[in-house]
Enzyme design. Structure first.
Site: not given
Ligand code: ADP
Length: 746
Positions: A155, A157, A199, A467, A562, A651, A657, A659
């Protein structure tokens, strides 16, 4: 000797479709097969069960390949009037028994699950009737005398009691958030007002969480109608002041079931009319409608639905005739079961409370964090702080906020909330640019209410990241700046480097009395490698970008045999690799917690070769960046390529970056908001104490938890940058079962 008959399971999706249903179906099928069962999909919900024939089909491992990323449900759903009749249900029993199926996983909303429970209680009588009519034999009637069911709540909602999240709700929030972000940018360009309907007939979850995620300025939800009868005046006044203060856009979010305190519906078009008449503004209405049901499932809907699908089969196989039917849901990040009918009744009780205009009860039944989120939203939506500086009952305090580590989506959201909530109570906030380096350099700037406008949705880190872990003379400079700016408390929103920096300040308190201020760390790193919190801000966004990238990578390889080796971030923590693998259907994941040996790699190549030779077209492996210093991604690709020879090619895709970028996911925005609220409460509460705590916050078991920073070293792994306790490691076995095709399916 005769082989023992296999257990037969059925799975169906019913009622409204929801993103993530496919992940659940896939998990049910694959777990069933790996447990030695025959699994049947019942197409088109209860309608297919009544029609029988080709609507009930045996599923093989590959029948559910390539569906994890698809929205909707590939086995179809329908609403069935016939299933509401006894004749229809008797026919359904006959069709199921023709295949020997008397264990079912039903994926649907409260209607479908109620139907399932009734079907189960009626089953013995229906079996008896069929036997008496000679439609089934005695043996079948005895073997299949009871029906075992397990319900999974599909659902969008999120309106079901007994689970924190229903299948599809997170994806729907993604659609809403994407729409609100897009609308905000055009609204701001033209200084327009938008009214967006989402909704939710009896449930304001999507509207509330959408409004928090999208930085909305006004909201209407069924559980909390406007206090005043002349709600028009309050809304117009708030939006007018917002404009005067420089807001370039106004955004009103309204749930489709919104109404006033007397139950009279409030519609999006009515709100538009009120705004146009009173403010003379160009106001547009957008009704999101079925867009919310559509599109790809979010990472969360993929992994959560996979886990509950897996658990459903385990549960079904263990169930006894006398057992009450259960739903499998998620509570506090853990898979849980709850009695199905009790959950249906509780769900309906909320709708009844709303109908009876008992809004207090309706809100209370939604659970603690719903009400808390609503209160937070009310504050964030204000156009001005409610307590002008200095007019509060206590001395105005000064807080500094800074980041540490890499950028993590959701950092800005947390800063916005912390600034507004502090300023709202008459306090002052300084933003520190560039992390601890900025605190050393005295790069502090005061932030006011409007300075964080638009930050709810922005990716990256507006304050800048660094950092740096201060040491030596730098500590002295920090102490001096804390004193000269009169800082009463410090909020660090960032990664492990930030935790360590704060720990250093804390341990230097005897040398630097200036550090005797409350210090709070809010976990924000995509790596999810911080102690005291099951999830850190940014991890969900990163997971979504991994899943999105892998979807594209898979699409690029439709024809070839692949293998893709996908490298993800996470440093010494395998969270992103494991959950990314689980959510994208990887065949193999390599985790730093487990490491990898040459023997493992040899076995993996052999397995890949075996399946590619039997027609497999695509293989996906996910590797965390720090699994092994020697067996790097490049090494693995070269090895697989060499060993795969003519059978398959390889491959690599290093996601890098990507991410860390992009706008924060709705979940990260919501969690950042929840955490920041509590951080501000902590700082205000502790600022006037003599020896205030230094702490870090997190969410554990669904609850906000604050722990002493002193505990930090004890909670961390002695050699690696990850906590000792990693809840998600338990999911490794499930992940393995869903990806390892048995060599003989039977
Ligand atoms: P949802 O499952 O999304 O709430 P519905 O309420 O439309 O969707 O229910 C889906 C289907 O479940 C219905 O079309 C009907 O076939 C079946 N169903 C719902 N309620 C019952 C009931 N009380 N008894 C038998 N079947 C029911």
């Amino acid at each position: 000797m005769l082989a023992q008959a296999k257990i037969k399971l059925g799975v169906l999706t019913s009622g409204g479709d929801a993103q993530g249903m496919n992940a659940a179906v896939r998990a049910v099928v694959r777990t069933g097969i790996s447990r030695g069962c025959e699994v049947y999909a019942i197409y088109e919900g209860y309608e297919g069960m009544i029609r029988g024939g080709d609507f009930i089909r045996r599923m093989k491992w590959d029948s559910v390949g390539g569906i994890l990323h698809l929205g909707g449900t590939v086995i179809g759903t329908a609403r069935s009037a016939d299933f509401r009749t006894r004749d229809g249900r008797r026919q359904a029993v006959a069709n199921l028994l023709a295949h020997g199926i008397h264990r079912l996983v039903v994926i649907g909303g409260d209607g479908s699950l109620t139907g399932a429970a009734e079907f189960r209680s009626e089953w013995p009588e229906l079996v008896q009737e069929l036997r008496e009519a000679g439609k089934i034999d005695v043996d079948t009637a005895e073997r299949c005398a009871f029906l075992a069911i397990v319900g999974l709540v599909g659902s969008i909602d999120n309106d079901f009691s007994g689970t924190d999240m229903t299948i599809g709700a997170d994806s729907a929030l993604h659609r809403i958030t994407e729409a609100l972000d897009a609308i905000t940018s055009t609204a701001a360009s033209h200084q327009r007002t938008f009214v967006v309907e989402v909704m939710g007939r009896n449930c304001g979850y999507l509207a509330l969480m959408g409004a928090i995620s999208g930085g909305a300025d006004w909201i209407f939800i069924p559980e909390a109608p406007p206090e005043a009868d002349d709600w028009q005046r309050a809304m117009c006044e708030a939006l007018r002041v917002g404009r005067q203060n420089g807001r370039r856009d106004s955004l009103v979010v309204i749930a489709e079931g919104a109404h006033d305190r007397h139950g009279v519906p409030i519609t999006a078009h009515q709100v538009k009319q009120v705004l146009e008449e009173n403010l003379g503004e160009d106001t547009r209405v957008t009704i999101l409608g079925h867009i919310q049901r559509g599109g790809v499932p979010s990472a969360f809907d993929r992994w959560m639905s996979s886990l509950i699908g897996y658990t459903a089969v385990q549960h079904l196989l263990a169930s006894q005739p006398q057992d009450e039917p259960q739903i499998i849901g998620i509570r506090e990040n853990r898979i849980t079961t709850a009695p199905l009918m009790q959950c249906v009744q509780e769900t309906r009780a909320v709708a009844e409370a709303i109908k009876a205009h008992d809004y207090e009860r309706a809100l209370a039944m939604r659970g603690g964090s719903f009400g808390e989120s609503l209160r937070t939203l009310y504050t964030l939506m204000q156009s001005n702080p409610s307590t002008p500086r200095g007019s509060g009952s206590t001395r105005p305090l000064r807080f500094a906020i800074l980041h540490a580590g890499g950028p993590s989506p959701g950092m800005n959201t947390a800063v916005r909330v912390a600034v507004r909530l502090s300023v709202d109570q008459g306090h002052q906030v300084y933003g520190v640019r560039n992390g601890f380096q900025g605190l050393i350099d005295g790069d502090l700037h005061e932030m006011d209410w409007m300075s964080v406008t638009g930050w709810a949705t922005a990716g990256g880190a507006e304050l800048g990241v660094n950092r740096k872990i201060p040491q030596g003379a730098e500590l002295y400079q920090i102490a001096r700046n804390i004193e000269s700016f009169g800082i009463d408390g410090l909020l660090m929103i960032g990664n492990l480097a930030g935790y360590q920096a704060c720990h250093r300040l804390f341990s230097e308190r005897t040398n630097f009395p200036a550090f005797r201020i409350p210090i709070m760390c809010l976990p924000a790193t995509i790596d999810n490698n911080l102690p005291g919190s099951e999830l850190s801000i940014g991890a969900d966004s990163a997971l979504n970008s991994i899943v999105d990238s892998v979807d594209r990578i898979k699409q690029s390889a439709v024809a070839a045999r692949r293998c893709f080796v996908v490298e993800v971030m996470g440093r010494d923590c395998g969270y992103l690799a494991l959950m990314g693998g689980l959510a994208s259907g990887a065949e193999r994941v390599y985790l730093p917690e487990e490491g990898v040996t040459l023997r493992d790699l040899q076995a993996d190549v052999d397995e890949m070769t075996y399946w590619f030779k039997r027609g497999k077209r695509l293989s996906l492996v996910v590797r965390n960046e720090n699994v092994d210093a020697v067996y790097t991604t490049g090494f693995m690709v070269a090895l697989f390529e060499q060993e795969g020879g003519p059978v398959f090619e390889v491959r690599q895709a290093i996601l890098g970056h990507i991410q860390q970028g992009g706008s924060p996911s709705p979940f990260d925005r919501i969690q950042a908001t929840r955490l920041a609220v509590r951080c501000v409460e902590f700082l205000i509460d502790r600022a006037t104490r003599k020896n205030p705590d230094a702490a870090f916050i997190g969410i554990r078991g669904g609850r906000l938890q604050i722990r002493d920073l002193e505990d930090l070293p004890r909670l961390m792994h002695p050699d690696f940058a990850r906590p000792r306790d990693q809840w998600w490691m338990e999911l490794r076995d499930i992940s393995r079962i869903l990806r390892q095709q048995p060599a003989d399916e039977g």
